[in-house]
Motif scaffolding. Structure first.
Motif, PDB file in Angstrom:
ATOM      1  N   UNK A 153       0.850  -1.179   0.000  1.00 18.34           N
ATOM      2  CA  UNK A 153       0.000   0.000   0.000  1.00 18.34           C
ATOM      3  C   UNK A 153       0.892   1.237   0.000  1.00 18.34           C
ATOM      4  N   UNK A 154       0.882   1.947  -1.116  1.00 19.18           N
ATOM      5  CA  UNK A 154       1.689   3.162  -1.226  1.00 19.18           C
ATOM      6  C   UNK A 154       1.003   4.099  -2.191  1.00 19.18           C
ATOM      7  N   UNK A 155       1.715   4.492  -3.255  1.00 14.66           N
ATOM      8  CA  UNK A 155       1.096   5.320  -4.299  1.00 14.66           C
ATOM      9  C   UNK A 155      -0.146   4.601  -4.830  1.00 14.66           C
ATOM     10  N   UNK A 156       0.002   3.316  -5.060  1.00 16.11           N
ATOM     11  CA  UNK A 156      -1.125   2.499  -5.498  1.00 16.11           C
ATOM     12  C   UNK A 156      -1.294   1.307  -4.570  1.00 16.11           C
ATOM     13  N   UNK A 157      -2.207   0.411  -4.956  1.00 16.28           N
ATOM     14  CA  UNK A 157      -2.376  -0.819  -4.185  1.00 16.28           C
ATOM     15  C   UNK A 157      -1.991  -1.986  -5.081  1.00 16.28           C
ATOM     16  N   UNK A 158      -0.903  -2.679  -4.720  1.00 18.39           N
ATOM     17  CA  UNK A 158      -0.479  -3.858  -5.466  1.00 18.39           C
ATOM     18  C   UNK A 158      -0.805  -5.094  -4.656  1.00 18.39           C
ATOM     19  N   UNK A 159      -1.004  -6.220  -5.332  1.00 19.62           N
ATOM     20  CA  UNK A 159      -1.360  -7.406  -4.568  1.00 19.62           C
ATOM     21  C   UNK A 159      -0.867  -8.693  -5.189  1.00 19.62           C
ATOM     22  N   UNK A 160      -0.761  -9.710  -4.357  1.00 16.81           N
ATOM     23  CA  UNK A 160      -0.430 -11.046  -4.817  1.00 16.81           C
ATOM     24  C   UNK A 160      -1.164 -12.055  -3.948  1.00 16.81           C
ATOM     25  N   UNK A 161      -1.408 -13.242  -4.500  1.00 15.70           N
ATOM     26  CA  UNK A 161      -2.150 -14.269  -3.761  1.00 15.70           C
ATOM     27  C   UNK A 161      -1.423 -15.607  -3.865  1.00 15.70           C
ATOM     28  N   UNK A 162      -1.247 -16.276  -2.727  1.00 16.61           N
ATOM     29  CA  UNK A 162      -0.751 -17.651  -2.721  1.00 16.61           C
ATOM     30  C   UNK A 162      -1.904 -18.543  -2.291  1.00 16.61           C
ATOM     31  N   UNK A 163      -2.243 -19.513  -3.146  1.00 13.24           N
ATOM     32  CA  UNK A 163      -3.315 -20.455  -2.818  1.00 13.24           C
ATOM     33  C   UNK A 163      -2.738 -21.851  -2.750  1.00 13.24           C
ATOM     34  N   UNK A 164      -2.910 -22.507  -1.621  1.00 16.40           N
ATOM     35  CA  UNK A 164      -2.429 -23.878  -1.431  1.00 16.40           C
ATOM     36  C   UNK A 164      -0.984 -24.044  -1.900  1.00 16.40           C
ATOM     37  N   UNK A 165      -0.163 -23.064  -1.511  1.00 16.19           N
ATOM     38  CA  UNK A 165       1.260 -23.165  -1.793  1.00 16.19           C
ATOM     39  C   UNK A 165       1.687 -22.748  -3.178  1.00 16.19           C
ATOM     40  N   UNK A 166       0.745 -22.215  -3.969  1.00 13.67           N
ATOM     41  CA  UNK A 166       1.111 -21.765  -5.317  1.00 13.67           C
ATOM     42  C   UNK A 166       0.779 -20.297  -5.498  1.00 13.67           C
ATOM     43  N   UNK A 167       1.656 -19.604  -6.205  1.00 10.65           N
ATOM     44  CA  UNK A 167       1.390 -18.211  -6.534  1.00 10.65           C
ATOM     45  C   UNK A 167       0.360 -18.175  -7.665  1.00 10.65           C
ATOM     46  N   UNK A 168      -0.715 -17.454  -7.448  1.00 14.44           N
ATOM     47  CA  UNK A 168      -1.787 -17.379  -8.444  1.00 14.44           C
ATOM     48  C   UNK A 168      -1.335 -16.564  -9.647  1.00 14.44           C
ATOM     49  N   UNK A 169      -1.454 -17.128 -10.858  1.00 16.29           N
ATOM     50  CA  UNK A 169      -0.953 -16.445 -12.050  1.00 16.29           C
ATOM     51  C   UNK A 169      -2.018 -16.139 -13.092  1.00 16.29           C
ATOM     52  N   UNK A 170      -3.059 -16.924 -13.195  1.00 15.97           N
ATOM     53  CA  UNK A 170      -4.130 -16.655 -14.160  1.00 15.97           C
ATOM     54  C   UNK A 170      -3.794 -17.075 -15.577  1.00 15.97           C
ATOM     55  N   UNK A 171      -4.784 -16.944 -16.473  1.00 18.51           N
ATOM     56  CA  UNK A 171      -4.674 -17.399 -17.862  1.00 18.51           C
ATOM     57  C   UNK A 171      -3.574 -16.697 -18.625  1.00 18.51           C
ATOM     58  N   UNK A 172      -3.432 -15.403 -18.419  1.00 13.67           N
ATOM     59  CA  UNK A 172      -2.398 -14.647 -19.121  1.00 13.67           C
ATOM     60  C   UNK A 172      -1.114 -14.559 -18.307  1.00 13.67           C
ATOM     61  N   UNK A 173      -1.090 -15.246 -17.172  1.00 14.13           N
ATOM     62  CA  UNK A 173       0.108 -15.352 -16.366  1.00 14.13           C
ATOM     63  C   UNK A 173       0.452 -14.043 -15.663  1.00 14.13           C
ATOM     64  N   UNK A 174      -0.486 -13.124 -15.583  1.00 13.13           N
ATOM     65  CA  UNK A 174      -0.162 -11.802 -15.086  1.00 13.13           C
ATOM     66  C   UNK A 174      -0.982 -11.402 -13.859  1.00 13.13           C
ATOM     67  N   UNK A 175      -1.787 -12.317 -13.333  1.00 14.48           N
ATOM     68  CA  UNK A 175      -2.601 -12.006 -12.160  1.00 14.48           C
ATOM     69  C   UNK A 175      -1.666 -11.685 -10.988  1.00 14.48           C
TER      70      UNK A 175
END
Ligand SMILES: [Zn+2]
Length: 318
Positions: free
Chosen positions: A130-152
């Protein structure tokens, strides 16, 4: 096991050699020199890596601003010239003859906090900066969530108000449009201009352009009522937003880093109670909402963590 972590920022490149426990063995900081163009930035990066590299190093993890695709191309990196048509992963693999992992900087911090920081020991974790903007990341069941385009994931651009103010992404009412630094300071300016008395105005000696979230936090620590109201409000916006995230992902822990998180307990307690009021009780009862744990060298340790353990497979192969 050792890995090199490189944290690419608009102003500085920070590089370190990190062991498998997340300890920095060696580190180096260089100016990015982005104003001199892409090739200069690449030279600075390589110089940094070579400065800490030792035999037996397993690979190089790079955390970069922008959006990273599955091949290693980086898009929309603010302040980095001509970054869009460069395969950063392949470039350094060829030059250094070592495996390279390139990841968006907030996803990098998320993985670092998961392995070595405030998310250690969890299986499902959400991390925001949390700073100039809000950036985020998610780990689900030990994996970094990436999505279909690999950019989530772009958590900052989840709307909390369908007819809210226009956001730079083109959408309306995004959470970032309420809790980004400039919007927090705008809340203070608006109230002071309306005639509200506040310690904030004393601290900046009447020059409202000097107001920052840090000053609002400072005024709060001196007992300022307006600052208290602002932090409670920011906590409520974030709480409403996180209640949705909690209902989708049921994380065990939410980790909050970045400059604004230093507002401290007033922000965290407002956020926690809002999540409790809004999210499913089953999901929120065991939830921990905690500040980031890696400190000032988070970028280096996290970038190395991309190599020290795979983001896709708990067994460690990628
Ligand atoms: Zn947006």
């Amino acid at each position: 096991m050792k890995a090199v972590g490189l944290d690419l920022g608009g102003t500085f490149i920070k590089v370190g050699l990190v062991d498998e426990t997340g300890r920095i063995l060696k580190k180096k900081q260089l100016p990015t020199r982005a104003e001199e163009g892409r090739d200069r930035v690449l030279v600075q990066m390589e110089k940094g890596v070579r400065g800490v590299l030792e035999s037996g190093t397993r690979g190089i993890g790079i955390g970069t601003p922008g959006i990273v695709d599955r091949r290693g191309f980086v898009y929309s990196a603010p302040n980095l010239p001509a970054w869009d048509n460069l395969n950063l992963k392949r470039y350094f693999e060829e030059r250094l003859s070592l495996p390279v992992v390139v990841e968006n900087d907030v996803n990098t911090i998320t993985w670092g906090e998961y392995l070595f920081g405030a998310g250690k020991g969890s299986r499902c974790m959400v991390c925001i900066t949390l700073g100039t903007g809000l950036g985020g990341g998610i780990v689900m069941e030990g994996r970094l969530l990436r999505g279909g385009e690999y950019s989530a994931v772009e958590l900052g651009h989840i709307p909390i108000n369908y007819k809210g103010p226009l956001c730079k992404c083109g959408n309306r009412g995004c959470i970032e449009r309420y809790v980004g630094a400039q919007y927090i300071t705008a809340m203070a300016k608006r109230e002071i201009r309306r005639g509200r008395k506040s310690k904030i105005e004393e601290i900046v000696e009447g020059n409202l352009a000097k107001i920052t979230p840090k000053i609002i936090a400072q005024a709060y620590s001196q007992g300022d009522r307006l600052s208290e109201e602002i932090w409670i409000k920011v906590g409520r916006y974030l709480g409403a937003f996180f209640s949705g995230i909690v209902n989708i992902f049921n994380p065990e822990v939410i980790v909050i880093g970045g400059g604004i998180s230093q507002a401290g307990e007033i922000l965290f307690s407002s956020l926690r109670s809002e999540v409790k009021n809004r999210a499913y009780a089953l999901f929120s009862q065991g939830l921990r909402v905690v500040p980031a744990g890696l400190g000032v060298e988070a970028g280096i340790v996290s970038a190395a963590s991309l190599i020290l353990r795979s983001r896709n497979d708990k067994a460690g192969s990628e």
